[in-house]
Write an enzyme that holds these catalytic residues in place. Sequence first.
Site, PDB file in Angstrom:
ATOM      1  N   HIS A  53       0.679  -1.108  -0.167  1.00  0.00           N
ATOM      2  CA  HIS A  53      -0.025  -0.013  -0.018  1.00  0.00           C
ATOM      3  C   HIS A  53       0.736   1.271   0.201  1.00  0.00           C
ATOM      4  O   HIS A  53       2.251   1.107   0.354  1.00  0.00           O
ATOM      5  CB  HIS A  53      -0.569   0.235   1.259  1.00  0.00           C
ATOM      6  CG  HIS A  53      -1.794  -0.838   1.320  1.00  0.00           C
ATOM      7  ND1 HIS A  53      -3.044  -1.102   2.169  1.00  0.00           N
ATOM      8  CD2 HIS A  53      -2.157  -2.055   0.469  1.00  0.00           C
ATOM      9  CE1 HIS A  53      -3.799  -1.988   1.962  1.00  0.00           C
ATOM     10  NE2 HIS A  53      -3.235  -2.746   0.788  1.00  0.00           N
ATOM     11  N   GLU A  55       1.020   3.801   1.957  1.00  0.00           N
ATOM     12  CA  GLU A  55       1.414   4.149   3.211  1.00  0.00           C
ATOM     13  C   GLU A  55       2.433   3.454   3.676  1.00  0.00           C
ATOM     14  O   GLU A  55       3.451   3.724   4.180  1.00  0.00           O
ATOM     15  CB  GLU A  55       0.489   4.262   4.316  1.00  0.00           C
ATOM     16  CG  GLU A  55      -0.855   5.020   3.868  1.00  0.00           C
ATOM     17  CD  GLU A  55      -2.009   4.081   3.159  1.00  0.00           C
ATOM     18  OE1 GLU A  55      -3.074   4.316   3.590  1.00  0.00           O
ATOM     19  OE2 GLU A  55      -1.685   3.250   2.468  1.00  0.00           O
ATOM     20  N   CYS A  83      -6.136   1.792   6.151  1.00  0.00           N
ATOM     21  CA  CYS A  83      -6.666   0.464   6.421  1.00  0.00           C
ATOM     22  C   CYS A  83      -6.018   0.208   7.751  1.00  0.00           C
ATOM     23  O   CYS A  83      -5.242   0.846   8.322  1.00  0.00           O
ATOM     24  CB  CYS A  83      -6.432  -0.726   5.257  1.00  0.00           C
ATOM     25  SG  CYS A  83      -4.816  -1.182   5.068  1.00  0.00           S
ATOM     26  N   CYS A  86      -2.331  -0.515   7.554  1.00  0.00           N
ATOM     27  CA  CYS A  86      -1.555   0.632   7.408  1.00  0.00           C
ATOM     28  C   CYS A  86      -1.636   1.447   8.555  1.00  0.00           C
ATOM     29  O   CYS A  86      -0.568   2.098   9.331  1.00  0.00           O
ATOM     30  CB  CYS A  86      -1.992   1.698   6.299  1.00  0.00           C
ATOM     31  SG  CYS A  86      -1.567   0.748   4.649  1.00  0.00           S
TER      32      CYS A  86
END
Length: 149
Positions: A53, A55, A83, A86
């Site tokens: 992801h 992040e 999410c 993260c």
Amino acid sequence: MVFTSHMEQALDEARAAGARGEVPVGAVVVAPDGRVVAAAGNRTRELADPTAHAEILALRAACAAAGSERLPGHTLWVTLEPCAMCAAAIANARITRLCYGAADPKSGGVAHGARVFTHPQAHHAPEVVDGIRADLAADLLRDFFASRR
């Protein structure tokens, strides 16, 4: 927050991710002195890695640059509410401030869903500023998914 240019850079990362066929999410890590130390967009498909992801990739790069697994005083700018995975990484990295754009009622881990930072087991809870350029971030996501239906 007056540094909306950081969110603009995160939006640029999200656009680049979308152009690569990735879900258009972008993230930027800013050091206490205001320097951008890392930026990334989603790369889960490209890297065949469910943890890639924006992040996570930005946090990894920022930690590598800092030579530490902790980023006190740093701000993470991201186009979509992180999410749970993260959010846990943000807590573990000791990010001081999280600024994000669009809310994610389905998969968010900050203000929706797991609400990682409010759990007693959370290692750290950053200051959270939400809704920054949320309209643009949401439009990127909406357009991306509409083009695939």
